[in-house]
Design an enzyme around this catalytic site. Structure first.
Site, mmCIF file in Angstrom:
data_model
loop_
_atom_site.group_PDB
_atom_site.id
_atom_site.type_symbol
_atom_site.label_atom_id
_atom_site.label_comp_id
_atom_site.label_asym_id
_atom_site.label_seq_id
_atom_site.Cartn_x
_atom_site.Cartn_y
_atom_site.Cartn_z
ATOM 1 N N ASP A 296 -23.326 -24.190 9.432
ATOM 2 C CA ASP A 296 -22.394 -23.156 9.867
ATOM 3 C C ASP A 296 -23.082 -22.078 10.705
ATOM 4 O O ASP A 296 -22.490 -21.539 11.639
ATOM 5 C CB ASP A 296 -21.714 -22.520 8.660
ATOM 6 C CG ASP A 296 -20.697 -23.453 8.011
ATOM 7 O OD1 ASP A 296 -20.215 -24.376 8.696
ATOM 8 O OD2 ASP A 296 -20.386 -23.266 6.818
ATOM 9 N N GLY A 297 -24.330 -21.750 10.371
ATOM 10 C CA GLY A 297 -25.062 -20.757 11.157
ATOM 11 C C GLY A 297 -25.252 -21.213 12.596
ATOM 12 O O GLY A 297 -25.102 -20.419 13.533
ATOM 13 N N GLU B 65 -16.981 -12.583 11.076
ATOM 14 C CA GLU B 65 -16.767 -11.210 10.643
ATOM 15 C C GLU B 65 -17.654 -10.221 11.375
ATOM 16 O O GLU B 65 -18.723 -10.580 11.893
ATOM 17 C CB GLU B 65 -17.005 -11.059 9.134
ATOM 18 C CG GLU B 65 -18.459 -11.076 8.704
ATOM 19 C CD GLU B 65 -19.038 -12.450 8.491
ATOM 20 O OE1 GLU B 65 -20.190 -12.664 8.928
ATOM 21 O OE2 GLU B 65 -18.363 -13.306 7.905
ATOM 22 N N ASP C 200 -21.229 -0.103 -0.197
ATOM 23 C CA ASP C 200 -22.413 -0.617 0.495
ATOM 24 C C ASP C 200 -22.057 -1.108 1.892
ATOM 25 O O ASP C 200 -22.945 -1.322 2.723
ATOM 26 C CB ASP C 200 -23.030 -1.780 -0.292
ATOM 27 C CG ASP C 200 -23.811 -1.307 -1.511
ATOM 28 O OD1 ASP C 200 -23.917 -0.075 -1.706
ATOM 29 O OD2 ASP C 200 -24.292 -2.163 -2.270
ATOM 30 N N ALA D 39 -16.350 -17.085 4.164
ATOM 31 C CA ALA D 39 -17.770 -16.805 4.366
ATOM 32 C C ALA D 39 -18.182 -15.564 3.567
ATOM 33 O O ALA D 39 -17.938 -15.486 2.366
ATOM 34 C CB ALA D 39 -18.044 -16.642 5.863
ATOM 35 N N SER E 160 -17.000 -12.563 3.341
ATOM 36 C CA SER E 160 -15.895 -11.875 2.669
ATOM 37 C C SER E 160 -15.581 -12.491 1.307
ATOM 38 O O SER E 160 -15.352 -11.786 0.328
ATOM 39 C CB SER E 160 -14.645 -11.898 3.559
ATOM 40 O OG SER E 160 -13.539 -11.332 2.903
ATOM 41 N N LEU E 161 -15.574 -13.818 1.242
ATOM 42 C CA LEU E 161 -15.278 -14.511 -0.015
ATOM 43 C C LEU E 161 -16.314 -14.177 -1.082
ATOM 44 O O LEU E 161 -15.980 -14.010 -2.260
ATOM 45 C CB LEU E 161 -15.236 -16.023 0.230
ATOM 46 C CG LEU E 161 -14.898 -16.899 -0.979
ATOM 47 C CD1 LEU E 161 -13.487 -16.629 -1.473
ATOM 48 C CD2 LEU E 161 -15.066 -18.378 -0.627
ATOM 49 N N ALA F 239 -19.166 -3.892 -2.509
ATOM 50 C CA ALA F 239 -19.595 -3.053 -3.641
ATOM 51 C C ALA F 239 -19.035 -1.643 -3.538
ATOM 52 O O ALA F 239 -19.784 -0.653 -3.507
ATOM 53 C CB ALA F 239 -21.125 -3.026 -3.721
#
Length: 294
Positions: free
Chosen positions: A76-77, A150, A179, A191, A193-194, A214
Site C-alpha cells: 500500500d505504501g 489522509e 495528539d 488506514a 484513521s481506522l 488521542a
C-alpha cells in the site's frame, strides 16, 4: 491484431519477492508487443539487484511521462507513492500486491497472467477514488500537496498535545485538544484513521472524515462531512511547531498557520478485478467481522 498498450511499471526497491511477477509481466508484455516505461531507480534495481533481463523500454527520469496503464508492484505504501507521481494524469493504476496487507492492490503476483488477459480483453472495472488537497494562506507548503488516504495534522513526537481550531465552510466546528487530527478520504478510512477509532467508509461515498488522534476528551468523536466541504485549521503548540503528514510524507511547520483542506479537482483511477467487492476485501484482508469461535 494485437492492441497496442503502453505500461509504466513502478515498484519499490526493497522487495526481492517481486522478481517472478516482474519476469512474468515482461514475458507477456513482450509477446503482446506492449510499450514499457520504467523509472530509472526501479530499472537499476531490476537490472543490478534482481539481475532481471529487462526488455527495451523507456526510462522515466521525472514525473513527465505518459502511459495507458500504471502497473504498481509493492504494498500500500508503494501504491500511495505511485498515486502521488501519477497526480492529475488520471492514468488507471493496476496494483499487484507484493507487500503485506495490500488493501489497495487488487491483484496478487500469482495472477499476472489473468491480470494481463483482463486488460487486453477489457474485462475490468475502474474505480475512481477522491483525493484531498491542502493549502496555506500564509506560505506555500513544500512537496506534493495532495493525498489519496489522509492529511494528518500531528504533534511532534516529544511535544505535548496540540490545539487544533477547526472551521467547516467558515463556520466554527470545535477546538481539538489532541495528539493530532486526521482528515481522511473514504479510501483512507481503512488506514491510519481506522487505527485510531475512525469509521470504515464505503469508497465513492463522497465524504470526508475528521478523526482526532488521542483526544483529551471522551466526547470528541469522528465526524463525517460531505466532500464539497472546505475545512480550515489553525494549530497552536507548546513547541510552536507541528507536523503535516500527507499519506505518510511529513513536514514540520510553525504554529498559527491557516490551513485549508478541500477535495482535489482530480481523482485516482484504480483498476479492479471482475467481481471485486469492497466488503469481501474487508473480510478477507482485514478479518472484519471474523469470529474465532466459528
Amino acid at each position: 491484431m494485437i492492441k497496442k498498450i503502453k505500461f509504466a511499471l513502478f515498484g519499490n526497491v526493497y522487495q526481492e519477492r517481486k522478481c517472478v511477477a516482474v519476469q512474468k509481466f515482461f514475458a507477456i508484455a513482450t509477446e503482446k508487443q506492449a510499450e514499457i516505461a520504467i523509472p530509472e531507480t526501479f530499472h537499476n534495481f531490476l537490472c543490478d539487484n534482481l539481475k532481471i533481463n529487462v526488455p527495451p523500454c523507456e526510462i522515466i527520469r521525472d514525473n513527465d511521462f505518459t502511459a495507458d496503464f500504471i502497473l504498481c508492484m509493492g504494498g500500500d505504501g508503494t501504491f500511495l507513492d505511485v498515486a502521488s507521481k501519477v497526480g492529475n494524469k488520471e492514468i488507471p493504476i493496476i496494483g499487484v500486491n507484493t507487500g503485506r496487507l495490500g488493501f489497495l492492490a487488487n491483484y496478487s503476483p500469482d495472477n499476472i497472467e489473468a491480470m494481463m488477459a483482463d486488460i487486453y480483453s477489457e474485462n475490468f472495472k475502474i474505480e475512481r477514488h477522491s483525493v484531498l488537497n491542502i493549502s496555506c494562506d500564509e506560505i506555500e507548503l513544500e512537496g506534493h500537496p495532495y493525498a489519496l488516504n489522509e492529511i494528518a495534522i500531528l504533534k511532534h513526537d516529544i511535544s505535548s498535545m496540540i490545539t487544533i481550531h477547526t472551521d467547516i465552510n467558515d463556520e466554527y466546528l470545535t477546538t481539538y485538544q489532541a495528539d493530532g487530527l486526521i482528515v481522511g478520504t473514504p479510501t483512507g478510512s481503512t488506514a491510519y484513521s481506522l487505527s485510531v477509532g475512525g469509521p470504515i467508509i464505503v469508497p465513492q461515498s463522497d465524504t470526508i472524515c475528521l478523526t482526532p488522534v488521542a483526544p483529551h476528551s471522551l466526547n470528541m468523536r469522528p465526524i463525517v462531512l460531505c466532500d464539497d466541504s472546505e475545512i480550515t485549521l489553525r494549530v497552536e503548540s507548546r513547541s510552536h511547531s507541528f507536523l503535516i503528514s500527507l499519506d505518510g510524507r511529513s513536514q514540520s511547520y510553525p504554529e498559527n498557520l491557516h490551513l485549508r483542506i478541500r477535495k482535489a479537482p482530480y481523482g485516482v483511477n484504480v483498476v479492479t478485478r471482475p467481481g471485486h467487492s469492497f466488503f469481501s476485501t474487508l473480510r478477507r484482508k482485514m478479518m472484519w467481522g471474523a469470529d474465532s469461535r466459528i
